[in-house]
Design a protein around this motif. Structure first.
Motif, short mmCIF file in Angstrom:
data_model
loop_
_atom_site.label_atom_id
_atom_site.label_comp_id
_atom_site.label_asym_id
_atom_site.label_seq_id
_atom_site.Cartn_x
_atom_site.Cartn_y
_atom_site.Cartn_z
N LEU A 156 -1.69 14.25 -5.51
CA LEU A 156 -1.33 12.97 -4.88
C LEU A 156 -1.46 13.11 -3.37
O LEU A 156 -0.49 12.97 -2.63
CB LEU A 156 0.10 12.58 -5.26
N TYR A 160 -4.60 5.81 -1.32
CA TYR A 160 -5.49 4.71 -1.71
C TYR A 160 -4.96 3.40 -1.12
O TYR A 160 -3.81 3.03 -1.37
CB TYR A 160 -5.58 4.59 -3.24
N ILE A 195 3.57 -3.75 0.01
CA ILE A 195 2.66 -4.00 -1.11
C ILE A 195 2.72 -2.78 -2.03
O ILE A 195 2.45 -1.66 -1.61
CB ILE A 195 1.21 -4.22 -0.63
N GLY A 198 5.46 1.01 -7.05
CA GLY A 198 5.55 2.28 -7.76
C GLY A 198 6.75 3.06 -7.22
O GLY A 198 7.61 2.50 -6.53
N SER A 199 6.80 4.36 -7.50
CA SER A 199 7.94 5.18 -7.04
C SER A 199 8.12 5.05 -5.53
O SER A 199 9.25 4.95 -5.03
CB SER A 199 7.68 6.65 -7.36
N THR A 200 7.01 5.06 -4.80
CA THR A 200 7.08 5.01 -3.35
C THR A 200 7.57 3.65 -2.87
O THR A 200 8.49 3.56 -2.04
CB THR A 200 5.68 5.28 -2.74
N ARG A 341 3.91 6.98 -14.60
CA ARG A 341 4.96 7.77 -13.95
C ARG A 341 6.18 6.89 -13.71
O ARG A 341 6.13 5.92 -12.97
CB ARG A 341 4.41 8.35 -12.66
N THR A 391 0.51 1.65 -1.89
CA THR A 391 -0.48 1.34 -2.94
C THR A 391 -1.02 2.58 -3.64
O THR A 391 -2.04 2.51 -4.32
CB THR A 391 -1.63 0.51 -2.33
N PHE A 393 -2.37 6.43 -4.74
CA PHE A 393 -3.31 7.51 -4.40
C PHE A 393 -4.54 7.50 -5.30
O PHE A 393 -4.48 7.03 -6.44
CB PHE A 393 -2.60 8.87 -4.58
N ASN A 510 -6.37 2.75 -11.21
CA ASN A 510 -5.87 2.13 -9.98
C ASN A 510 -6.91 2.12 -8.86
O ASN A 510 -6.71 1.45 -7.85
CB ASN A 510 -4.59 2.84 -9.49
#
Ligand code: NA7
Length: 576
Positions: A156, A160, A195, A198-200, A341, A391, A393, A510
């Motif tokens: 990771l 992206y 935007i 996900g986890s982040t 994930r 967004t 990786f 993705n």
């Protein structure tokens, strides 16, 4: 410094190389590889790292709220008691700064920095077929040669950002989460867009929402099933208890399918009522962490179990969100929990009950373009001072594909992986002698508590190199047949699971134009580790070991791979 044949411990070297081994990356993987090859085997090793310090993913992901989803006492090296004992555990789940500080401490303790060239990106690596070594080029215009090339580039590490029209027009602050500036970024009184959820995104959103922004707009494409983290500071008693049991805990973590020291409690939820399932899941929800996912053994394989656990989490999400329409959008219905994930949250969902936090569903109203002052969706223009791209990786293969790697016979990695990654054991590739990929594609890697498979790989590579030295081999490369068998075995393991039922970075969906194949080994860390150890025990079955480049790829038919199951081997034979 040039290593000559006499200086190098790799006694079969028939040419001069600058180093015995080059290790790319100075994160968990690179640091341990450097230490192990240099201090255990005695190789001359050069580390090359793009960042100006060690840390890898924990160096780059310094965004507000960045925190590890594995408990501190298992998200660490296990190879040194001394390192563990000298390091104080602060929290149940380490924050980014704590993991980074730990890796800095390790680098200092093992005196690793002197052999790492920081601020240098590897741009190309070419296998010199005449002399049988790697030549590595960097963005600092250097070319460095070594017999072995070890990638510790991480799964990771290649951010992206979608190719939105007008992305460079925005005049406010914008960044990808993994390129966060070192300076403090203030959100107070700012209009902020995030935007990605996900986890982040979830970690950033819950942090920004509490930092007094004028407005926070969350642009969501697919809702996720986030489960509670329940982080806290560890008190002295807790730390003492962990310390007393840490060896056992780590031993256990190294021998489970997930790299976590948790056992599943029940085989399946298939025959259970929803009430029974809730009774089992509720205490785990309260406990927090990834233990939640080990309630049922067949969660990743059985749609009925997956649906019941998903439904439990859907209800939990609804309970936390006041506005029904917003809750509807935050509840995933298009995939099962655990098929991508799973993120963890601290207080994510409740942020949406605040006046200044809103959710923009970009499946209903897609982003048309980024403008100088904000984001244009199909229905309106949103004004922002800041846009944060969480967004994701170009995962698993992105960092390696970015390097122009050329193996034997002019074969490039780009060509080799045009239809998706191919490898033997996720560690090596046919046509690319003496190149090892730590937690590479087709290994368990991101499906697990990653420091565990990193240690397994580094130790395996170290032993392989020692074996080569002892046996007088200069080159190691897997056979085509072994690689094919591994590919088939990988697909079979993935096909047993539900992973392929939804889009995710595991499948490369993705990133536009990326081949959509499942890129990780789904058979479990423990089984995987058994296989690679067995391969080594059998004299590196599936590999060609030779002292001369001329002999590589010429050994003709290789013996059957006894370490993989019968069906895999059979289908390789018939496919050939
Ligand atoms: P992820 O998990 O890949 O999440 C990326 C998020 O960005 C996800 O919600 C995506 O939606 C979203 N995304 C991506 N492209 C777009 C576009 N074009 N429009 C809107 N939204 C978009 O990356 P993370 O950084 O959160 O997590 C990576 C790992 O870091 C994680 O697994 C942990 O190991 C730590 P999508 O779901 O694709 O619809």
């Amino acid at each position: 410094m040039k290593q000559t044949k006499e200086q190098s411990v790799v006694s079969q070297a028939d040419t001069e190389t600058d180093y015995d081994a080059i290790v790319v990356g100075a994160g968990f993987a690179g640091l341990y590889a450097l230490h192990s090859l240099r201090d255990k085997v005695g190789l001359s090793v050069k580390g090359i790292e793009k960042a100006d310090d060690v840390g890898g993913t924990w160096y780059w992901n310094r965004y507000p709220g960045a925190q590890c989803d594995s408990q501190s006492f298992i998200y660490c090296y296990s190879f040194s008691d001394e390192i563990r004992e000298e390091w104080d555990l602060e929290r149940r789940f380490p924050k980014q700064s704590e993991v980074l500080d730990n890796l800095r401490f390790v680098a200092d303790k093992l005196d690793l920095r002197r052999d790492i060239q920081f601020g240098t990106a590897v741009t190309a690596a070419t296998f010199n077929e005449e002399d049988g070594h790697w030549e590595v080029s960097t963005d600092t215009e250097e070319t460095i040669s070594a017999q072995f090339l070890i990638s510790g580039t991480g799964g990771l590490s290649e951010p992206y950002i979608p190719d939105f029209d007008g992305i460079d027009d925005f005049e406010g602050f914008s960044t990808h989460s993994a390129r966060w500036p070192k300076e403090t970024v203030e959100f107070a009184d700012k209009r902020v867009a995030v935007i990605g959820t996900g986890s982040t995104g979830i970690q950033i959103i819950q942090e920004v929402a509490k930092s007094d922004p004028e407005q926070l707009s969350v642009f969501q494409r697919t809702p996720n099933y986030a489960t509670p983290k329940r982080d806290r500071r560890l008190d002295e008693m807790e730390e003492a208890e962990i310390r007393a049991n840490q060896d056992e805990i780590l031993e256990k973590a190294h021998n489970t399918g997930s790299g976590y020291p948790f056992d599943s409690s029940y085989e399946t939820a298939e025959e259970m009522t929803m009430e029974e399932v809730e009774e089992i899941l509720e205490p785990r929800w309260q406990e927090g962490g990834f233990q939640f996912f080990t309630a049922f053994d067949d969660l990743r394989e059985n749609e009925e179990t997956a649906e019941k656990v998903s439904e439990f989490v859907r209800r939990k999400i609804r309970e936390q969100v006041d506005d029904e329409a917003t809750a509807d959008k935050l509840v995933p219905t298009d995939h099962y929990i655990g098929t991508k994930r799973p993120p963890q949250f601290t207080d994510y969902y409740e942020q949406f009950n605040k006046e200044h936090v809103s959710l923009v569903d970009v499946t209903e109203k897609p982003i048309e373009r980024i403008t100088a002052t904000g984001i244009q969706t199909t229905d309106r223009h949103h004004e922002f001072d800041m846009i944060i791209y969480a967004t994701g990786f170009d995962a698993v293969t992105g960092a390696l594909r970015k390097i122009d790697i050329q193996g034997r016979d002019g074969l490039t990695l780009e060509e080799k992986w045009a239809g998706g990654p191919e490898s033997y054991l996720g560690l090596s590739m046919h046509g690319f002698p003496n190149l090892f990929t730590i937690t590479g594609p087709q290994s368990p890697s991101l499906l697990s508590n990653v420091p565990v498979p990193i240690e397994h790989h580094v130790e395996w590579i170290t032993n392989a190199v020692e074996y080569m030295i002892d046996e007088g081999h200069r080159l190691i490369e897997p056979t085509k047949k072994a690689e094919k068998a591994w590919g088939i075995h990988n697909r079979k393991e993935a096909d047993k699971t539900l992973y392929k039922t939804t889009d995710s970075y595991y499948l490369g969906t993705n990133v536009p134009d990326k081949p959509n194949v499942f890129m990780l080994y789904a058979g479990g860390v423990d089984s995987y580790h058994d296989i690679i150890l067995e391969v080594a025990k059998k004299g590196y079955e599936g590999f060609e070991l030779t002292d001369s480049i001329q002999n590589l790829g010429k050994s003709g038919d290789t013996p059957e791979l006894s370490v993989l199951n019968e069906t895999t081997t059979e289908s390789v034979s018939s496919d050939d």
